[in-house]
Write a protein that holds these residues in place. Sequence first.
Motif, mmCIF file in Angstrom:
data_model
loop_
_atom_site.group_PDB
_atom_site.id
_atom_site.type_symbol
_atom_site.label_atom_id
_atom_site.label_comp_id
_atom_site.label_asym_id
_atom_site.label_seq_id
_atom_site.Cartn_x
_atom_site.Cartn_y
_atom_site.Cartn_z
ATOM 1 N N PRO A 86 1.384 -4.881 -2.345
ATOM 2 C CA PRO A 86 2.719 -4.240 -3.297
ATOM 3 C C PRO A 86 2.498 -2.721 -3.144
ATOM 4 O O PRO A 86 3.567 -2.187 -3.739
ATOM 5 C CB PRO A 86 2.217 -4.871 -4.763
ATOM 6 C CG PRO A 86 0.839 -5.648 -4.434
ATOM 7 C CD PRO A 86 0.587 -5.494 -3.069
ATOM 8 N N GLN A 88 2.589 -0.983 -0.938
ATOM 9 C CA GLN A 88 3.551 -0.449 0.148
ATOM 10 C C GLN A 88 4.993 -0.173 -0.341
ATOM 11 O O GLN A 88 5.299 0.675 -0.100
ATOM 12 C CB GLN A 88 3.700 -1.339 1.205
ATOM 13 C CG GLN A 88 2.302 -1.518 2.135
ATOM 14 C CD GLN A 88 2.224 -0.307 2.759
ATOM 15 O OE1 GLN A 88 3.143 0.655 3.353
ATOM 16 N NE2 GLN A 88 0.651 0.204 2.907
ATOM 17 N N GLU A 89 5.351 -0.406 -1.375
ATOM 18 C CA GLU A 89 6.673 -0.288 -2.149
ATOM 19 C C GLU A 89 6.665 1.177 -2.297
ATOM 20 O O GLU A 89 7.768 1.798 -2.178
ATOM 21 C CB GLU A 89 6.781 -1.071 -3.394
ATOM 22 C CG GLU A 89 7.369 -2.532 -3.129
ATOM 23 C CD GLU A 89 8.585 -2.712 -2.485
ATOM 24 O OE1 GLU A 89 9.737 -1.839 -2.345
ATOM 25 O OE2 GLU A 89 8.834 -3.654 -1.728
ATOM 26 N N LYS A 90 5.679 1.675 -3.152
ATOM 27 C CA LYS A 90 5.606 3.053 -3.389
ATOM 28 C C LYS A 90 5.466 3.933 -2.088
ATOM 29 O O LYS A 90 6.300 4.941 -2.202
ATOM 30 C CB LYS A 90 4.349 3.517 -4.322
ATOM 31 C CG LYS A 90 4.236 3.003 -5.555
ATOM 32 C CD LYS A 90 3.244 3.527 -6.411
ATOM 33 C CE LYS A 90 3.573 2.809 -8.050
ATOM 34 N NZ LYS A 90 2.223 3.489 -8.749
ATOM 35 N N GLN A 91 4.739 3.684 -1.113
ATOM 36 C CA GLN A 91 4.735 4.359 0.198
ATOM 37 C C GLN A 91 5.910 4.304 0.818
ATOM 38 O O GLN A 91 6.584 5.272 1.198
ATOM 39 C CB GLN A 91 3.609 3.751 0.991
ATOM 40 C CG GLN A 91 3.586 4.623 2.150
ATOM 41 C CD GLN A 91 2.895 5.641 2.384
ATOM 42 O OE1 GLN A 91 2.338 6.221 1.541
ATOM 43 N NE2 GLN A 91 3.691 6.637 3.253
ATOM 44 N N ILE A 92 7.022 3.108 0.749
ATOM 45 C CA ILE A 92 8.249 2.960 1.313
ATOM 46 C C ILE A 92 9.104 3.988 0.717
ATOM 47 O O ILE A 92 10.024 4.492 1.282
ATOM 48 C CB ILE A 92 8.621 1.523 1.578
ATOM 49 C CG1 ILE A 92 7.634 0.959 2.621
ATOM 50 C CG2 ILE A 92 10.006 1.352 1.907
ATOM 51 C CD1 ILE A 92 7.617 -0.654 2.526
ATOM 52 N N LYS A 93 9.051 3.971 -0.599
ATOM 53 C CA LYS A 93 10.085 4.739 -1.415
ATOM 54 C C LYS A 93 10.109 6.184 -1.135
ATOM 55 O O LYS A 93 10.730 7.081 -0.743
ATOM 56 C CB LYS A 93 9.865 4.532 -2.769
ATOM 57 C CG LYS A 93 10.401 3.395 -3.371
ATOM 58 C CD LYS A 93 10.330 3.241 -4.791
ATOM 59 C CE LYS A 93 10.645 2.136 -5.741
ATOM 60 N NZ LYS A 93 11.330 1.103 -5.257
ATOM 61 N N GLN A 96 11.377 6.708 2.458
ATOM 62 C CA GLN A 96 12.913 6.499 2.704
ATOM 63 C C GLN A 96 13.409 7.929 2.384
ATOM 64 O O GLN A 96 14.575 8.256 2.748
ATOM 65 C CB GLN A 96 13.225 5.685 1.742
ATOM 66 C CG GLN A 96 13.236 4.221 2.032
ATOM 67 C CD GLN A 96 13.673 3.251 1.144
ATOM 68 O OE1 GLN A 96 13.366 3.309 -0.102
ATOM 69 N NE2 GLN A 96 14.515 2.073 1.476
ATOM 70 N N LYS A 104 13.198 -1.030 5.162
ATOM 71 C CA LYS A 104 13.027 -2.098 4.345
ATOM 72 C C LYS A 104 11.464 -2.953 4.444
ATOM 73 O O LYS A 104 11.084 -2.755 5.552
ATOM 74 C CB LYS A 104 14.300 -3.257 4.406
ATOM 75 C CG LYS A 104 14.225 -3.989 3.493
ATOM 76 C CD LYS A 104 15.514 -4.809 3.604
ATOM 77 C CE LYS A 104 15.903 -5.761 2.492
ATOM 78 N NZ LYS A 104 16.808 -6.733 2.677
ATOM 79 N N ARG A 105 10.991 -3.222 3.317
ATOM 80 C CA ARG A 105 9.609 -3.834 3.352
ATOM 81 C C ARG A 105 9.909 -5.253 3.385
ATOM 82 O O ARG A 105 10.778 -6.013 2.803
ATOM 83 C CB ARG A 105 8.863 -3.590 2.140
ATOM 84 C CG ARG A 105 7.524 -4.154 2.300
ATOM 85 C CD ARG A 105 6.643 -3.732 1.048
ATOM 86 N NE ARG A 105 7.028 -4.551 -0.100
ATOM 87 C CZ ARG A 105 6.613 -5.798 -0.304
ATOM 88 N NH1 ARG A 105 5.692 -6.273 0.696
ATOM 89 N NH2 ARG A 105 7.023 -6.288 -1.347
ATOM 90 N N ASP A 107 7.512 -9.389 3.450
ATOM 91 C CA ASP A 107 6.368 -9.966 3.361
ATOM 92 C C ASP A 107 5.891 -10.587 4.646
ATOM 93 O O ASP A 107 4.574 -10.918 4.829
ATOM 94 C CB ASP A 107 6.330 -10.950 2.294
ATOM 95 C CG ASP A 107 6.078 -10.243 1.006
ATOM 96 O OD1 ASP A 107 5.790 -9.404 0.713
ATOM 97 O OD2 ASP A 107 6.990 -11.036 -0.088
#
Length: 128
Positions: A86, A88-93, A96, A104-105, A107
């Motif tokens: 989870p 990774q959501e911050k990393q992806i933001k 982006q 997009k992430r 699972d």
Amino acid sequence: MIATYQLNFGLIEIYEDYIKSIINEGITITPKHNNVLLEMVEKHFKNKPFLYITHRINSYAVDPTIYLETAKICNLLGFAVVSKDPLQEKQIKLEQVFFSKELKRFDDIESALIWKDELLQNYSKPLA
């Protein structure tokens, strides 16, 4: 699968319409790694739309500024990150902010491949 490259920073697999990578533990992805991607794109995807899927099963860092150059690959339609972590959501933001295309992430790989197929199916612009 069309080709496999075992590189010093990870495993790269080339498929008909996507690249899949598994980066080694502890690596920091920098612009020099992006140059390897550019060579593979030129060799395998010249003027053909494709997606990049990274399977983040290992812990490694990404210099997010590499996305500024990656986004310039005209036939790259999107970038999928496969990770159940989870954080990774911050990393992806963060990533982006530097990447002007679809990012997009997921699972699992299967979901990323479904998304890939949707993007490719909806793509109609001829490549330069």
